[in-house]
Design a protein around this motif. Sequence first.
Motif, PDB file in Angstrom:
ATOM      1  N   SER A  74       0.743  -1.188   0.139  1.00 41.14           N
ATOM      2  CA  SER A  74       0.036  -0.072   0.008  1.00 41.14           C
ATOM      3  C   SER A  74       0.711   1.349  -0.081  1.00 41.14           C
ATOM      4  O   SER A  74       2.102   1.469   0.671  1.00 41.14           O
ATOM      5  N   GLY A  75       0.597   2.388  -0.989  1.00 42.48           N
ATOM      6  CA  GLY A  75       0.970   3.537  -0.817  1.00 42.48           C
ATOM      7  C   GLY A  75       2.421   3.530  -1.591  1.00 42.48           C
ATOM      8  O   GLY A  75       3.080   4.610  -1.702  1.00 42.48           O
ATOM      9  N   TYR A  76       2.570   2.269  -2.318  1.00 39.80           N
ATOM     10  CA  TYR A  76       3.645   2.470  -3.431  1.00 39.80           C
ATOM     11  C   TYR A  76       3.497   2.169  -4.825  1.00 39.80           C
ATOM     12  O   TYR A  76       2.443   1.807  -5.061  1.00 39.80           O
ATOM     13  N   GLU A 127      -0.353   0.926  -8.793  1.00 35.82           N
ATOM     14  CA  GLU A 127      -0.244   1.474  -7.334  1.00 35.82           C
ATOM     15  C   GLU A 127      -0.791   0.558  -6.091  1.00 35.82           C
ATOM     16  O   GLU A 127      -2.048   0.316  -6.673  1.00 35.82           O
TER      17      GLU A 127
END
Length: 116
Positions: free
Chosen positions: A28-30, A86
């Motif tokens: 998550s978040g990459y 993402e």
Amino acid sequence: MRAGKVWGTTEEVEKNTSMEFHRLEFKSGYVCSEHLHETKWNGFFVESGEMIVRVWQNDRPDEPDETRLLAGDYMKVPPSTWHQFEGVISGIAFEVYWSEFNGDDIIRRTTGCAVS
């Protein structure tokens, strides 16, 4: 072969002259890099978690299309198309690459004719 990435890990499950199949663990978040494959299709199947796949169309290079993939969802990106994924919710996805032979790939600049 398993490889670490900033966004998680990728593991090659199968690779032959026709296709490649990889297992991805994404965080998550990459995001992965914005990239394209000159001749390969790129398919994504999400097993768990949630990801967004961004695809840049040639006529709108500054506005990517975004497709949100949940568990059980699949999408594919055509060759020569910029794309990126993402991680929204950490999870597992499977990625497949393949090329297609196109027997109708001829582009003619002129037509045949008799030479006088």
